[in-house]
Motif scaffolding. Structure first.
Motif, PDB file in Angstrom:
ATOM      1  N   PRO A  52       0.987  -1.448  -0.077  1.00 54.33           N
ATOM      2  CA  PRO A  52      -0.250   0.258   0.039  1.00 54.33           C
ATOM      3  C   PRO A  52       0.596   1.126  -0.010  1.00 54.33           C
ATOM      4  N   GLY A  53       1.827   1.004   1.030  1.00 54.34           N
ATOM      5  CA  GLY A  53       3.058   2.338   0.576  1.00 54.34           C
ATOM      6  C   GLY A  53       3.241   2.639  -0.791  1.00 54.34           C
ATOM      7  N   ASP A  54       3.103   1.878  -1.843  1.00 57.45           N
ATOM      8  CA  ASP A  54       3.797   2.277  -2.967  1.00 57.45           C
ATOM      9  C   ASP A  54       3.460   2.754  -4.164  1.00 57.45           C
ATOM     10  N   PHE A  55       1.302   2.662  -3.571  1.00 54.43           N
ATOM     11  CA  PHE A  55       0.590   3.381  -4.496  1.00 54.43           C
ATOM     12  C   PHE A  55       0.223   4.531  -3.734  1.00 54.43           C
ATOM     13  N   ILE A  56      -0.830   5.564  -4.415  1.00 53.47           N
ATOM     14  CA  ILE A  56      -1.671   6.589  -4.415  1.00 53.47           C
ATOM     15  C   ILE A  56      -2.661   6.254  -5.596  1.00 53.47           C
ATOM     16  N   TYR A  57      -4.272   5.653  -5.384  1.00 51.18           N
ATOM     17  CA  TYR A  57      -5.326   5.826  -5.609  1.00 51.18           C
ATOM     18  C   TYR A  57      -6.682   6.784  -4.495  1.00 51.18           C
ATOM     19  N   VAL A  58      -6.774   7.769  -5.867  1.00 47.20           N
ATOM     20  CA  VAL A  58      -7.808   8.879  -5.078  1.00 47.20           C
ATOM     21  C   VAL A  58      -8.915   8.516  -5.200  1.00 47.20           C
ATOM     22  N   GLY A  59      -9.887   9.214  -5.462  1.00 49.37           N
ATOM     23  CA  GLY A  59     -11.011   9.134  -6.398  1.00 49.37           C
ATOM     24  C   GLY A  59     -12.183  10.698  -5.734  1.00 49.37           C
ATOM     25  N   LEU A  60     -13.192  11.096  -6.347  1.00 48.07           N
ATOM     26  CA  LEU A  60     -13.738  12.560  -6.548  1.00 48.07           C
ATOM     27  C   LEU A  60     -15.125  11.808  -6.532  1.00 48.07           C
ATOM     28  N   ARG A  61     -15.605  11.860  -5.566  1.00 44.33           N
ATOM     29  CA  ARG A  61     -17.258  11.800  -4.709  1.00 44.33           C
ATOM     30  C   ARG A  61     -17.964  12.817  -5.148  1.00 44.33           C
ATOM     31  N   GLU A  62     -19.445  12.450  -5.182  1.00 49.22           N
ATOM     32  CA  GLU A  62     -20.670  13.711  -5.124  1.00 49.22           C
ATOM     33  C   GLU A  62     -21.471  12.391  -4.318  1.00 49.22           C
ATOM     34  N   GLY A  63     -21.254  13.286  -3.172  1.00 50.74           N
ATOM     35  CA  GLY A  63     -22.187  12.137  -2.043  1.00 50.74           C
ATOM     36  C   GLY A  63     -21.513  10.771  -1.868  1.00 50.74           C
ATOM     37  N   LYS A  64     -22.671   9.990  -2.434  1.00 50.66           N
ATOM     38  CA  LYS A  64     -21.582   9.128  -1.933  1.00 50.66           C
ATOM     39  C   LYS A  64     -20.893   8.202  -3.558  1.00 50.66           C
ATOM     40  N   ARG A  65     -21.352   8.336  -4.651  1.00 54.15           N
ATOM     41  CA  ARG A  65     -21.356   8.578  -6.117  1.00 54.15           C
ATOM     42  C   ARG A  65     -19.548   8.351  -6.296  1.00 54.15           C
ATOM     43  N   LEU A  66     -19.011   7.975  -6.856  1.00 59.59           N
ATOM     44  CA  LEU A  66     -17.385   7.817  -7.409  1.00 59.59           C
ATOM     45  C   LEU A  66     -17.480   8.809  -8.974  1.00 59.59           C
ATOM     46  N   VAL A  67     -17.506   9.501  -9.264  1.00 61.50           N
ATOM     47  CA  VAL A  67     -17.063   9.736 -10.230  1.00 61.50           C
ATOM     48  C   VAL A  67     -15.552  10.607 -11.290  1.00 61.50           C
ATOM     49  N   TYR A  69     -11.578   8.850 -10.967  1.00 67.28           N
ATOM     50  CA  TYR A  69     -10.525   8.386  -9.956  1.00 67.28           C
ATOM     51  C   TYR A  69      -9.453   8.942 -10.398  1.00 67.28           C
ATOM     52  N   ALA A  70      -7.680   8.576 -10.278  1.00 61.11           N
ATOM     53  CA  ALA A  70      -6.310   8.707 -10.466  1.00 61.11           C
ATOM     54  C   ALA A  70      -6.044   7.739  -9.379  1.00 61.11           C
ATOM     55  N   LEU A  71      -5.594   7.027 -10.033  1.00 64.53           N
ATOM     56  CA  LEU A  71      -3.829   6.005  -9.533  1.00 64.53           C
ATOM     57  C   LEU A  71      -2.614   6.228  -9.634  1.00 64.53           C
ATOM     58  N   ALA A  72      -1.483   6.462  -9.152  1.00 62.02           N
ATOM     59  CA  ALA A  72      -0.411   6.654  -9.367  1.00 62.02           C
ATOM     60  C   ALA A  72       0.422   5.532  -8.383  1.00 62.02           C
ATOM     61  N   ARG A  73       1.637   5.041  -9.441  1.00 61.16           N
ATOM     62  CA  ARG A  73       2.801   3.869  -8.592  1.00 61.16           C
ATOM     63  C   ARG A  73       3.625   5.233  -7.959  1.00 61.16           C
ATOM     64  N   LEU A  74       5.029   5.080  -7.158  1.00 64.18           N
ATOM     65  CA  LEU A  74       5.916   5.038  -6.939  1.00 64.18           C
ATOM     66  C   LEU A  74       6.592   4.018  -7.211  1.00 64.18           C
ATOM     67  N   VAL A  75       7.671   4.766  -8.418  1.00 64.79           N
ATOM     68  CA  VAL A  75       8.701   4.149  -9.018  1.00 64.79           C
ATOM     69  C   VAL A  75      10.119   4.772  -8.284  1.00 64.79           C
ATOM     70  N   ASP A  76      10.893   3.869  -7.962  1.00 63.79           N
ATOM     71  CA  ASP A  76      12.639   4.458  -7.980  1.00 63.79           C
ATOM     72  C   ASP A  76      13.758   3.585  -8.273  1.00 63.79           C
ATOM     73  N   GLY A  77      14.286   4.857  -9.338  1.00 64.71           N
ATOM     74  CA  GLY A  77      15.297   4.237 -10.253  1.00 64.71           C
ATOM     75  C   GLY A  77      15.117   3.604 -11.351  1.00 64.71           C
ATOM     76  N   GLU A  78      13.770   4.291 -11.804  1.00 59.88           N
ATOM     77  CA  GLU A  78      13.382   4.044 -12.910  1.00 59.88           C
ATOM     78  C   GLU A  78      14.275   4.269 -14.543  1.00 59.88           C
ATOM     79  N   PHE A  79      14.391   3.548 -15.346  1.00 67.70           N
ATOM     80  CA  PHE A  79      15.008   3.786 -15.879  1.00 67.70           C
ATOM     81  C   PHE A  79      16.721   4.084 -16.209  1.00 67.70           C
ATOM     82  N   GLY A  80      17.297   3.546 -14.800  1.00 63.79           N
ATOM     83  CA  GLY A  80      18.479   3.506 -14.686  1.00 63.79           C
ATOM     84  C   GLY A  80      19.122   5.408 -13.587  1.00 63.79           C
ATOM     85  N   LYS A  81      17.848   5.654 -13.516  1.00 68.19           N
ATOM     86  CA  LYS A  81      18.219   7.416 -12.940  1.00 68.19           C
ATOM     87  C   LYS A  81      17.582   7.147 -10.950  1.00 68.19           C
ATOM     88  N   PRO A  82      18.330   7.415 -10.327  1.00 68.86           N
ATOM     89  CA  PRO A  82      18.345   7.226  -9.383  1.00 68.86           C
ATOM     90  C   PRO A  82      16.562   8.136  -8.386  1.00 68.86           C
TER      91      PRO A  82
END
Length: 159
Positions: A52-67, A69-82
């Motif tokens: 769970p610490g490697d992901f960020i998942y957020v949603g926008l709600r109108e009342g209880k209804r999800l309208v 979302y955005a999903l992101a993940r942490l990457v460390d050293g992608e393509f050899g970049k620190p």
């Protein structure tokens, strides 16, 4: 002049996504992309539950209804970049909320979490043919990365 009433997105609340939001995310995405990416979202959910610490998942709600979302993940050293970076894997907003800056609200929420984690860069990938998403990405301040990702089919051998 009469005051304009608030739009649903302005009244919306950004919250973390949970496993119960999976079907709504898939439905919004299918409406936007024209295909079901159920397998992609199920795999991302499983990975997020494992780490769970490697992901960020957020949603926008109108009342209880999800309208949205955005999903992101942490990457460390992608393509050899620190260093810690994040990849925006998916973002989607119900068609009735697109013009109400909902996508920008979701992206801001992801960025706030990233800042709190000390992550200074967010990247994403976009198909060149997806003009709506390219327009959103550009309006959100993304720029071309200094690398080019190429792809080719492996169906037929090249002689």
């Amino acid at each position: 002049m009469a005051r304009k009433s608030k739009s649903p997105a302005e009244d919306g609340k950004i919250t973390p996504l949970d496993a119960d939001d999976l079907e709504a995310v898939i439905a919004i995405d299918k409406t936007l992309s024209g295909i079901s990416r159920r397998g992609f979202f199920e795999k991302r959910l499983a990975a997020a539950l494992d780490e769970p610490g490697d992901f960020i998942y957020v949603g926008l709600r109108e009342g209880k209804r999800l309208v949205g979302y955005a999903l992101a993940r942490l990457v460390d050293g992608e393509f050899g970049k620190p260093g810690a970076r994040a990849m925006l894997d998916a973002i989607g907003v119900d068609a009735n909320h697109k013009s109400e800056m909902a996508g920008h609200q979701l992206l801001s929420a992801v960025e706030e979490v990233l800042r709190n984690k000390g992550v200074g860069e967010l990247t994403s990938q976009v198909e060149w043919k997806n003009q709506n998403l390219l327009t959103f990405i550009a309006s959100a301040g993304f720029t071309m990365a200094p690398r080019i990702v190429l792809t080719r089919s492996t169906d037929k051998p090249i002689l």
